[in-house]
Write a protein that holds these residues in place. Structure first.
Motif, mmCIF file in Angstrom:
data_model
loop_
_atom_site.group_PDB
_atom_site.id
_atom_site.type_symbol
_atom_site.label_atom_id
_atom_site.label_comp_id
_atom_site.label_asym_id
_atom_site.label_seq_id
_atom_site.Cartn_x
_atom_site.Cartn_y
_atom_site.Cartn_z
ATOM 1 N N LEU A 186 -4.244 98.102 -11.936
ATOM 2 C CA LEU A 186 -2.926 97.631 -12.430
ATOM 3 C C LEU A 186 -2.219 98.861 -13.190
ATOM 4 O O LEU A 186 -1.188 98.437 -12.739
ATOM 5 N N TYR A 187 -2.604 99.840 -13.536
ATOM 6 C CA TYR A 187 -1.672 100.968 -13.358
ATOM 7 C C TYR A 187 -1.244 101.326 -11.887
ATOM 8 O O TYR A 187 0.231 101.629 -11.139
ATOM 9 N N VAL A 188 -1.702 101.464 -10.776
ATOM 10 C CA VAL A 188 -0.952 101.587 -9.077
ATOM 11 C C VAL A 188 -0.131 100.489 -9.108
ATOM 12 O O VAL A 188 1.200 100.927 -8.751
ATOM 13 N N ASP A 189 -0.371 98.659 -9.740
ATOM 14 C CA ASP A 189 0.981 97.639 -9.335
ATOM 15 C C ASP A 189 1.707 98.110 -10.081
ATOM 16 O O ASP A 189 2.677 98.006 -9.929
ATOM 17 N N ALA A 190 1.750 98.693 -11.695
ATOM 18 C CA ALA A 190 2.582 99.088 -12.404
ATOM 19 C C ALA A 190 3.999 99.892 -11.468
ATOM 20 O O ALA A 190 5.388 99.677 -12.270
ATOM 21 N N ARG A 250 -20.646 98.165 -10.350
ATOM 22 C CA ARG A 250 -19.992 96.510 -10.404
ATOM 23 C C ARG A 250 -17.751 96.884 -10.356
ATOM 24 O O ARG A 250 -18.105 96.027 -10.254
ATOM 25 N N PHE A 251 -17.621 98.388 -11.027
ATOM 26 C CA PHE A 251 -16.964 98.317 -10.665
ATOM 27 C C PHE A 251 -16.061 98.863 -9.577
ATOM 28 O O PHE A 251 -14.904 98.286 -9.731
ATOM 29 N N ALA A 252 -16.913 99.365 -8.898
ATOM 30 C CA ALA A 252 -16.341 99.403 -7.695
ATOM 31 C C ALA A 252 -16.045 98.216 -6.758
ATOM 32 O O ALA A 252 -15.085 97.815 -5.953
ATOM 33 N N LYS A 253 -16.935 97.286 -7.063
ATOM 34 C CA LYS A 253 -16.706 95.679 -6.810
ATOM 35 C C LYS A 253 -15.474 95.264 -6.751
ATOM 36 O O LYS A 253 -14.597 94.715 -6.348
ATOM 37 N N ARG A 254 -15.699 95.272 -8.445
ATOM 38 C CA ARG A 254 -13.984 95.033 -8.582
ATOM 39 C C ARG A 254 -13.150 95.963 -8.485
ATOM 40 O O ARG A 254 -11.521 94.974 -8.369
ATOM 41 N N GLN A 255 -12.738 96.682 -7.845
ATOM 42 C CA GLN A 255 -11.795 97.529 -7.352
ATOM 43 C C GLN A 255 -11.271 96.984 -6.125
ATOM 44 O O GLN A 255 -10.202 97.326 -6.059
ATOM 45 N N LYS A 274 -6.470 93.053 -2.311
ATOM 46 C CA LYS A 274 -5.054 91.279 -2.705
ATOM 47 C C LYS A 274 -3.406 92.576 -1.638
ATOM 48 O O LYS A 274 -3.121 91.316 -1.594
ATOM 49 N N ASN A 275 -3.835 93.445 -1.695
ATOM 50 C CA ASN A 275 -2.570 94.062 -1.403
ATOM 51 C C ASN A 275 -2.984 94.302 0.289
ATOM 52 O O ASN A 275 -3.862 94.604 0.861
ATOM 53 N N LYS A 276 -2.215 93.153 1.482
ATOM 54 C CA LYS A 276 -2.311 92.721 2.864
ATOM 55 C C LYS A 276 -1.816 94.415 3.484
ATOM 56 O O LYS A 276 -1.855 94.254 4.493
ATOM 57 N N ASN A 277 -1.238 94.926 2.517
ATOM 58 C CA ASN A 277 -0.361 95.665 3.536
ATOM 59 C C ASN A 277 -1.145 97.688 3.329
ATOM 60 O O ASN A 277 0.221 98.293 4.164
ATOM 61 N N THR A 278 -1.971 97.168 2.770
ATOM 62 C CA THR A 278 -2.514 98.817 2.978
ATOM 63 C C THR A 278 -3.111 99.422 3.842
ATOM 64 O O THR A 278 -3.443 98.213 4.906
#
Length: 303
Positions: A103-107, A265-270, A276-280
């Motif tokens: 969320l912070y990266v996207d912000a 579990r956190f890593a899986k959610r990360q 979602k960012n297809k340009n990575t």
């Protein structure tokens, strides 16, 4: 000349910090941290904050610059990070950003999503339910109302769960329906670099890191923070489990095993968020930095 923000993402314990320093040295530039847990100066070991040697190897911003007692959120970080970037880009063409808080990266890279105003009483009611019944009931409610949000947000973080639920209940629409709308324009270009590995290896590295944290004195760090365990900043993996031990609810071995499980579990959610960012541009975590810099230089030259 165009300005570039190189954003390094990936699951926890994959090696983002080490790569960010190598890239900062290559480009002779600074690093902005987008790891929301590393903002707090009282939380060194449990957040795997950069060591003194790492901080000395490249100029870092937004590392341990806040106290757990301070009110700080993603909106405040977005504003501060953009101001910092505007200053840095006056003398630098490239800046590095690193962090696992999606969320912070996207912000910073895209801007925050716009959510409708909802009645404050909804949040108050949800907070009451949290105190009375615990987070599991709220998680189940979110899963029923918005399965997409349930699968992507930090579901162990009650603040995030309540935020998503209040939007669902207050607007009558899924929280996730307000995500990924038209974002703000940025005066820089972002190149997203992802580090990854196969799942078993990621989980192995996480388990190893937790063991190292315990050897480094994580339990002693948590003991000093026990009087403040109700603060939102401390309701996070690595701290909440050891509070359970200190409060007599769990054994130490079980608490450590829960830290490992919840971090996995956190890593899986990360990964779910970052994918979602297809340009990575994704690289194996062992990729030589020279290969990564050649890729980045080629992208800059092409643009």
């Amino acid at each position: 000349m165009d300005k570039y923000l190189i954003s390094i993402i990936g699951p926890t314990a994959i090696g983002k910090t080490a790569l960010s320093i190598k890239l900062a040295q290559y480009y002779n530039t600074d690093i902005i941290s987008a790891d929301s847990r590393q903002f707090f100066k009282e939380m060194q070991i449990g957040t795997a904050a950069p060591s003194e040697e790492e901080l000395a190897a490249a100029k870092h911003h937004f590392i341990q610059h806040k106290s757990i007692h301070d009110h700080y959120n993603v909106g405040a970080f977005e504003k501060a990070a953009l101001n910092c970037l505007n200053t840095l880009f006056k003398t630098k063409d490239v800046v590095i950003m690193v962090g696992g808080s999606g969320l912070y990266v996207d912000a910073v890279t895209r801007g925050l999503d716009a959510f409708p105003e909802v009645d404050k009483s909804i949040r108050e009611q949800l907070n009451t339910e949290l105190e009375t019944h615990g987070i599991a009931k709220l998680q189940a409610q979110l899963k029923a109302l918005d399965p997409k949000a349930y699968s992507t947000i930090a579901i162990e973080n009650p603040h995030r769960v309540i935020r998503a639920l209040e939007i669902c209940l207050g607007s009558g629409k899924p929280y996730s329906s307000f995500l990924n709308q038209t974002k703000a324009n940025r005066n820089f270009k972002t190149i997203s670099v992802g580090l990854t590995a196969n799942r078993d290896l990621i989980y192995h590295r996480i388990n190893q890191r937790v063991d190292v944290m315990m050897q480094q004195g994580l339990l002693d760090e948590v003991k000093t923070l026990a009087p403040y365990q109700s603060l939102n900043a401390l309701n996070t993996v690595g701290y909440k489990e050891l509070f359970k031990y200190l409060n007599g609810d769990w054994s130490l071995d079980f608490a450590i095993s829960e830290i490992k499980k919840n971090t996995r579990r956190f890593a899986k959610r990360q990964l779910t968020w970052f994918k979602k960012n297809k340009n990575t541009h994704w690289f194996d975590y062992e990729t030589d930095v020279n290969i990564i810099t050649k890729t980045l230089d080629a992208i800059v030259e092409k643009n």
